[in-house]
Write an enzyme that holds these catalytic residues in place. Structure first.
Site, PDB file in Angstrom:
ATOM      1  N   GLY A  70       0.816  -1.215   0.000  1.00  0.00           N
ATOM      2  CA  GLY A  70       0.000   0.000   0.000  1.00  0.00           C
ATOM      3  C   GLY A  70       0.849   1.264   0.000  1.00  0.00           C
ATOM      4  N   GLN A 183      -8.074  -0.268   2.772  1.00  0.00           N
ATOM      5  CA  GLN A 183      -8.980  -0.800   3.801  1.00  0.00           C
ATOM      6  C   GLN A 183     -10.281  -1.356   3.231  1.00  0.00           C
ATOM      7  OE1 GLN A 183      -8.628  -1.383   7.050  1.00  0.00           O
ATOM      8  NE2 GLN A 183      -6.563  -0.563   7.212  1.00  0.00           N
ATOM      9  N   CYS A 329       1.001   2.435  12.854  1.00  0.00           N
ATOM     10  CA  CYS A 329       2.188   3.204  12.494  1.00  0.00           C
ATOM     11  C   CYS A 329       2.311   4.470  13.330  1.00  0.00           C
ATOM     12  CB  CYS A 329       2.135   3.582  11.015  1.00  0.00           C
ATOM     13  SG  CYS A 329       1.236   2.407  10.024  1.00  0.00           S
TER      14      CYS A 329
HETATM   15  C1  LIG Z   1      -2.079  -0.445   5.832  1.00  0.00           C
HETATM   16  C2  LIG Z   1      -2.405   0.755   5.034  1.00  0.00           C
HETATM   17  C3  LIG Z   1      -1.484   1.302   4.124  1.00  0.00           C
HETATM   18  C4  LIG Z   1      -0.076   0.777   3.995  1.00  0.00           C
HETATM   19  O1  LIG Z   1      -0.039  -0.465   3.343  1.00  0.00           O
HETATM   20  P1  LIG Z   1       1.288  -1.364   3.453  1.00  0.00           P
HETATM   21  O2  LIG Z   1       1.030  -2.502   2.534  1.00  0.00           O
HETATM   22  O3  LIG Z   1       1.395  -1.784   4.874  1.00  0.00           O
HETATM   23  O4  LIG Z   1       2.425  -0.518   3.015  1.00  0.00           O
HETATM   24  C5  LIG Z   1      -1.869   2.391   3.371  1.00  0.00           C
HETATM   25  N1  LIG Z   1      -3.089   2.916   3.492  1.00  0.00           N
HETATM   26  C6  LIG Z   1      -4.010   2.428   4.352  1.00  0.00           C
HETATM   27  C7  LIG Z   1      -5.359   3.052   4.433  1.00  0.00           C
HETATM   28  C8  LIG Z   1      -3.695   1.332   5.154  1.00  0.00           C
HETATM   29  O5  LIG Z   1      -4.597   0.863   6.013  1.00  0.00           O
END
Ligand SMILES: *Cc1c(COP(=O)(O)O)cnc(C)c1O
Length: 389
Positions: A70, A183, A329
């Site tokens: 993400g 999400q 995070c």
């Molecule tokens: C978890 C998350 C991310 C980050 O994704 P990763 O694969 O952990 O880098 C970005 N945006 C949202 C809304 C998330 O919940």
């Protein structure tokens, strides 16, 4: 008893996904760019996965790009589109984005872009009218998340894309539109043609796939340039040897989650509502943050007033319950999301996010409702804020 209620941070990998991935470690390990049979088999798996993902999202195969997750998809959409547009200007996002988007915009602001951070209402919704008012002649990009990761609020993505495409008809410079749908995948249907967006980010580990693999959808013809240079994989947009086992895993996980989305979402929403009702009935002075009725089905964010969420989480952990203070995070700092909703700082401190996944059961909720009231009462007994109220 162990209860995992942090599925918005990450999920377990589905056993069927692991099974699908395994041959691509030891048997079909060729480089997908190689011409011989080992490479061709890997390439076939890559092509098939791309077709599957495209089919589920309503996209064309050449609009699907595999990334490391993400965070990378968000960064590629934002920096890659602006790099292709090739000039500085005005960009718009919201105050409740994931840090992968928010910190990218803050960095761009330092680099000389003009940035609007849109407010949200007390439920966490962006106002389409406020967005419209914020648009300028030099607006280049809008990035608004599909659903928020701390409170679950769904944003009016379709209304925003309709507004932007109407405006774009009369503009010289097109405004591009990105949404972080990390999400929502597997929880609500996503059809990129229906949403009418330029870029959409996904991450496998939020829908029972492996960590470290994601997708960026880029509409044919929308501005995009690479942000890394190398071996020209992924049609030149995302260099680096393709991670075939993980790509196969992502595609399988998306397939499984799309297939059982309706029934899973129903079950998960029922569990969440049961937990919410139980908490409200058993524990005084609790605020529900956001509006579960306008949200993805799996998130409950509650402020236990007059105590610290961190202490509550530690005591729940001691009883085998894993939940979080909002974002995995953002440990240690106050939630920027709840602050944007107008929740007061003391209530932000007492906030806990419970997020459900398809492995959760009634027994999980019963157990939480059995131990939580006592933990809260115990902490309140020691809290000067509680005594002084
Ligand atoms: C978890 C998350 C991310 C980050 O994704 P990763 O694969 O952990 O880098 C970005 N945006 C949202 C809304 C998330 O919940």
């Amino acid at each position: 008893m162990k209860v995992y209620l942090d599925n918005s941070a990450t999920t377990s990998v589905d056993p069927a996904v692991v099974k699908e991935m395994l041959p691509y470690f030891e048997q079909v390990y060729g480089n997908a760019s190689s011409f011989y049979s080992f490479g061709r088999e890997a390439k076939a798996a890559l092509d098939k996965s791309r077709e599957t993902v495209a089919g589920i999202l309503g996209a064309k195969a050449d609009e699907i790009f595999f990334t490391s997750g993400g965070t990378e998809s968000d960064n590629l959409a934002i920096f890659g589109s602006l790099s292709a547009i090739g000039k500085k200007g005005h960009i718009i996002t919201s105050k409740i984005e994931h840090h992968a988007v928010l910190y990218s915009f803050e960095h761009l602001e330092k680099m000389g872009y003009e940035v609007t951070y849109l407010n949200v209402d007390k439920n966490g919704s962006v106002s389409v009218e406020e967005l419209e008012k914020s648009i300028k002649d030099n607006t280049l990009l809008v990035s608004i998340m599909h659903a928020n990761n701390e409170i679950g609020t769904l944003q009016p993505i379709k209304e925003i894309s309709t507004l932007l495409s109407n405006l774009n008809n009369a503009r010289k410079d097109k405004i591009y539109f990105h949404t972080d749908a990390v999400q929502t995948a597997g929880k609500v249907p996503i059809d990129v043609k229906d949403l009418d967006i330029d870029y959409l980010s996904l991450s496998a580990h939020k829908f029972n796939g492996p960590k470290g693999i994601g997708v960026l959808y880029v509409k044919r013809g929308s501005a995009i340039s690479p942000i890394m240079y190398g071996g020209h994989q992924e049609n030149g947009l995302r260099s680096g040897t393709e991670n075939i086992p993980y790509i196969v895993g992502l595609s399988k996980a998306l397939e499984l989650s799309a297939h059982s989305m309706a029934s899973n979402s129903q079950t998960i929403a029922r569990l969440r509502d049961k937990l919410q009702l139980g908490i409200i009935n058993k524990i005084p002075e609790v605020l529900i943050n956001g509006n579960p009725a306008k949200s993805i089905p799996n998130i409950l964010n509650a402020s236990f007033r007059y105590i610290e969420g961190e202490s509550l989480l530690a005591r729940m952990d001691a009883k085998g319950i894993s939940a979080s203070a909002g974002s995995a995070c953002a440990t240690g700092s106050l939630s920027h999301v709840l602050a944007a909703l107008g929740v007061n700082p003391v209530d932000i401190q007492g906030a806990v996010r419970f997020s459900f996944g398809h492995n959760n059961t009634e027994a999980d909720v019963d157990y939480v409702l059995e131990v939580l009231p006592e933990i809260v009462a115990g902490l309140r007994k020691m809290s000067p804020l509680w005594k002084g109220k």
